[in-house]
Design a protein around this motif. Structure first.
Motif, PDB file in Angstrom:
ATOM      1  N   ALA A   1      10.201   2.218 -11.480  1.00 44.87           N
ATOM      2  CA  ALA A   1      10.286   1.330 -10.316  1.00 44.87           C
ATOM      3  C   ALA A   1       9.260   0.204 -10.421  1.00 44.87           C
ATOM      4  O   ALA A   1       9.562  -0.958 -10.106  1.00 44.87           O
ATOM      5  CB  ALA A   1      10.075   2.121  -9.024  1.00 44.87           C
ATOM      6  N   LEU A   2       8.054   0.537 -10.889  1.00 42.25           N
ATOM      7  CA  LEU A   2       7.016  -0.479 -11.057  1.00 42.25           C
ATOM      8  C   LEU A   2       7.387  -1.465 -12.166  1.00 42.25           C
ATOM      9  O   LEU A   2       7.210  -2.677 -12.018  1.00 42.25           O
ATOM     10  CB  LEU A   2       5.672   0.182 -11.361  1.00 42.25           C
ATOM     11  N   VAL A   3       7.911  -0.948 -13.283  1.00 42.92           N
ATOM     12  CA  VAL A   3       8.327  -1.817 -14.391  1.00 42.92           C
ATOM     13  C   VAL A   3       9.458  -2.737 -13.942  1.00 42.92           C
ATOM     14  O   VAL A   3       9.473  -3.929 -14.267  1.00 42.92           O
ATOM     15  CB  VAL A   3       8.734  -0.981 -15.626  1.00 42.92           C
TER      16      VAL A   3
ATOM     17  N   SER B   1      11.092   7.214  -5.551  1.00 43.17           N
ATOM     18  CA  SER B   1      10.947   5.963  -6.303  1.00 43.17           C
ATOM     19  C   SER B   1      11.954   4.885  -5.895  1.00 43.17           C
ATOM     20  O   SER B   1      11.602   3.693  -5.936  1.00 43.17           O
ATOM     21  CB  SER B   1      10.988   6.212  -7.806  1.00 43.17           C
ATOM     22  N   PRO B   2      13.188   5.236  -5.470  1.00 38.23           N
ATOM     23  CA  PRO B   2      14.090   4.169  -5.010  1.00 38.23           C
ATOM     24  C   PRO B   2      13.530   3.388  -3.812  1.00 38.23           C
ATOM     25  O   PRO B   2      13.781   2.192  -3.684  1.00 38.23           O
ATOM     26  CB  PRO B   2      15.370   4.915  -4.626  1.00 38.23           C
ATOM     27  N   LEU B   3      12.749   4.053  -2.975  1.00 38.64           N
ATOM     28  CA  LEU B   3      12.117   3.370  -1.847  1.00 38.64           C
ATOM     29  C   LEU B   3      11.100   2.336  -2.345  1.00 38.64           C
ATOM     30  O   LEU B   3      11.059   1.204  -1.857  1.00 38.64           O
ATOM     31  CB  LEU B   3      11.436   4.394  -0.924  1.00 38.64           C
ATOM     32  N   LEU B   4      10.291   2.722  -3.328  1.00 38.96           N
ATOM     33  CA  LEU B   4       9.319   1.789  -3.902  1.00 38.96           C
ATOM     34  C   LEU B   4      10.045   0.615  -4.553  1.00 38.96           C
ATOM     35  O   LEU B   4       9.679  -0.545  -4.351  1.00 38.96           O
ATOM     36  CB  LEU B   4       8.423   2.502  -4.918  1.00 38.96           C
ATOM     37  N   LYS B   5      11.066   0.922  -5.322  1.00 36.84           N
ATOM     38  CA  LYS B   5      11.826  -0.133  -5.998  1.00 36.84           C
ATOM     39  C   LYS B   5      12.424  -1.109  -4.995  1.00 36.84           C
ATOM     40  O   LYS B   5      12.369  -2.325  -5.192  1.00 36.84           O
ATOM     41  CB  LYS B   5      12.918   0.495  -6.865  1.00 36.84           C
ATOM     42  N   SER B   6      12.987  -0.598  -3.906  1.00 37.26           N
ATOM     43  CA  SER B   6      13.605  -1.477  -2.903  1.00 37.26           C
ATOM     44  C   SER B   6      12.564  -2.311  -2.166  1.00 37.26           C
ATOM     45  O   SER B   6      12.812  -3.483  -1.860  1.00 37.26           O
ATOM     46  CB  SER B   6      14.471  -0.688  -1.935  1.00 37.26           C
ATOM     47  N   HIS B   7      11.396  -1.740  -1.881  1.00 37.71           N
ATOM     48  CA  HIS B   7      10.334  -2.519  -1.220  1.00 37.71           C
ATOM     49  C   HIS B   7       9.853  -3.651  -2.133  1.00 37.71           C
ATOM     50  O   HIS B   7       9.601  -4.766  -1.655  1.00 37.71           O
ATOM     51  CB  HIS B   7       9.156  -1.610  -0.841  1.00 37.71           C
ATOM     52  N   LEU B   8       9.703  -3.354  -3.427  1.00 38.35           N
ATOM     53  CA  LEU B   8       9.291  -4.402  -4.360  1.00 38.35           C
ATOM     54  C   LEU B   8      10.344  -5.499  -4.439  1.00 38.35           C
ATOM     55  O   LEU B   8      10.019  -6.690  -4.364  1.00 38.35           O
ATOM     56  CB  LEU B   8       9.046  -3.806  -5.753  1.00 38.35           C
ATOM     57  N   ALA B   9      11.604  -5.114  -4.582  1.00 42.60           N
ATOM     58  CA  ALA B   9      12.686  -6.096  -4.681  1.00 42.60           C
ATOM     59  C   ALA B   9      12.763  -6.953  -3.420  1.00 42.60           C
ATOM     60  O   ALA B   9      12.916  -8.181  -3.497  1.00 42.60           O
ATOM     61  CB  ALA B   9      14.008  -5.382  -4.927  1.00 42.60           C
ATOM     62  N   GLU B  10      12.634  -6.321  -2.265  1.00 47.78           N
ATOM     63  CA  GLU B  10      12.697  -7.047  -1.002  1.00 47.78           C
ATOM     64  C   GLU B  10      11.542  -8.042  -0.890  1.00 47.78           C
ATOM     65  O   GLU B  10      11.735  -9.186  -0.471  1.00 47.78           O
ATOM     66  CB  GLU B  10      12.649  -6.054   0.155  1.00 47.78           C
ATOM     67  N   ALA B  11      10.338  -7.605  -1.261  1.00 51.02           N
ATOM     68  CA  ALA B  11       9.174  -8.505  -1.194  1.00 51.02           C
ATOM     69  C   ALA B  11       9.379  -9.720  -2.102  1.00 51.02           C
ATOM     70  O   ALA B  11       9.112 -10.862  -1.705  1.00 51.02           O
ATOM     71  CB  ALA B  11       7.909  -7.748  -1.587  1.00 51.02           C
TER      72      ALA B  11
ATOM     73  N   THR C   1       0.861  -1.172   0.000  1.00 48.86           N
ATOM     74  CA  THR C   1       0.000   0.000   0.000  1.00 48.86           C
ATOM     75  C   THR C   1       0.902   1.228   0.000  1.00 48.86           C
ATOM     76  O   THR C   1       1.655   1.448   0.942  1.00 48.86           O
ATOM     77  CB  THR C   1      -0.930  -0.001   1.225  1.00 48.86           C
ATOM     78  N   VAL C   2       0.804   2.005  -1.075  1.00 52.16           N
ATOM     79  CA  VAL C   2       1.694   3.143  -1.283  1.00 52.16           C
ATOM     80  C   VAL C   2       0.908   4.432  -1.067  1.00 52.16           C
ATOM     81  O   VAL C   2      -0.187   4.598  -1.614  1.00 52.16           O
ATOM     82  CB  VAL C   2       2.286   3.115  -2.715  1.00 52.16           C
ATOM     83  N   ARG C   3       1.480   5.361  -0.272  1.00 48.51           N
ATOM     84  CA  ARG C   3       0.831   6.650  -0.016  1.00 48.51           C
ATOM     85  C   ARG C   3       1.857   7.760  -0.179  1.00 48.51           C
ATOM     86  O   ARG C   3       2.983   7.645   0.303  1.00 48.51           O
ATOM     87  CB  ARG C   3       0.273   6.702   1.404  1.00 48.51           C
ATOM     88  N   GLY C   4       1.447   8.827  -0.854  1.00 49.82           N
ATOM     89  CA  GLY C   4       2.324   9.979  -1.031  1.00 49.82           C
ATOM     90  C   GLY C   4       2.616  10.234  -2.491  1.00 49.82           C
ATOM     91  O   GLY C   4       1.793   9.940  -3.355  1.00 49.82           O
ATOM     92  N   GLU C   5       3.796  10.774  -2.760  1.00 47.83           N
ATOM     93  CA  GLU C   5       4.203  11.080  -4.120  1.00 47.83           C
ATOM     94  C   GLU C   5       5.370  10.177  -4.511  1.00 47.83           C
ATOM     95  O   GLU C   5       6.325  10.037  -3.757  1.00 47.83           O
ATOM     96  CB  GLU C   5       4.614  12.546  -4.242  1.00 47.83           C
ATOM     97  N   VAL C   6       5.257   9.572  -5.689  1.00 47.31           N
ATOM     98  CA  VAL C   6       6.313   8.701  -6.189  1.00 47.31           C
ATOM     99  C   VAL C   6       7.042   9.474  -7.279  1.00 47.31           C
ATOM    100  O   VAL C   6       6.532   9.639  -8.385  1.00 47.31           O
ATOM    101  CB  VAL C   6       5.748   7.368  -6.735  1.00 47.31           C
ATOM    102  N   ASP C   7       8.219   9.971  -6.923  1.00 46.31           N
ATOM    103  CA  ASP C   7       8.988  10.786  -7.867  1.00 46.31           C
ATOM    104  C   ASP C   7      10.455  10.371  -7.832  1.00 46.31           C
ATOM    105  O   ASP C   7      10.800   9.349  -7.252  1.00 46.31           O
ATOM    106  CB  ASP C   7       8.816  12.277  -7.565  1.00 46.31           C
ATOM    107  N   VAL C   8      11.291  11.177  -8.450  1.00 46.29           N
ATOM    108  CA  VAL C   8      12.715  10.843  -8.551  1.00 46.29           C
ATOM    109  C   VAL C   8      13.354  10.661  -7.177  1.00 46.29           C
ATOM    110  O   VAL C   8      14.302   9.892  -7.020  1.00 46.29           O
ATOM    111  CB  VAL C   8      13.459  11.889  -9.409  1.00 46.29           C
ATOM    112  N   TYR C   9      12.837  11.315  -6.157  1.00 46.34           N
ATOM    113  CA  TYR C   9      13.401  11.223  -4.816  1.00 46.34           C
ATOM    114  C   TYR C   9      12.892  10.013  -4.040  1.00 46.34           C
ATOM    115  O   TYR C   9      13.611   9.468  -3.210  1.00 46.34           O
ATOM    116  CB  TYR C   9      13.097  12.498  -4.017  1.00 46.34           C
TER     117      TYR C   9
END
Length: 111
Positions: A62-64, A27-37, A17-25
């Protein structure tokens, strides 16, 4: 705006569940959470974007990246999104043809 990501795991199924803004700053957090999962065995992933107010190309990347990674393990990644402003970004980029986009987590879990 800060990005928060909550991960709920149930066997090989995970909901991010993602909340906030996904931008250049952020997106690495989203990418790392996906990779970790994925590395922890999640092969059936739902990313809930209904709490996202903005997403840019780095967020899409990051999603791709997550999709590519989970497909290498014969898994799947589906999105939940009902906000027109976010859906428009997926339509413009053609990624609405790449990602299954559902209207609720429940719908995505049944897909």
């Amino acid at each position: 705006m800060q990005l928060t990501i909550d991960v709920k795991k149930d066997g090989s199924a995970c909901v991010l569940t993602v909340r906030g803004e996904v931008d250049v700053y952020t997106s690495p957090l989203l990418k790392s959470h996906l990779a970790e999962a994925i590395d922890e065995g999640c092969l059936d992933i739902v990313v809930d974007l209904d709490g996202v107010g903005f997403i840019d190309s780095s967020g899409l990347g990051a999603l791709v990246s997550g999709l590519r990674r989970v497909k290498e393990r014969s898994g799947s990644l589906r999105l939940v999104c009902t906000k027109d402003s976010i859906l428009k970004v997926f339509r413009i980029t053609g990624l609405d043809k790449v990602f299954p986009i559902m209207s609720s987590v429940e719908e995505a879990a049944e897909f």
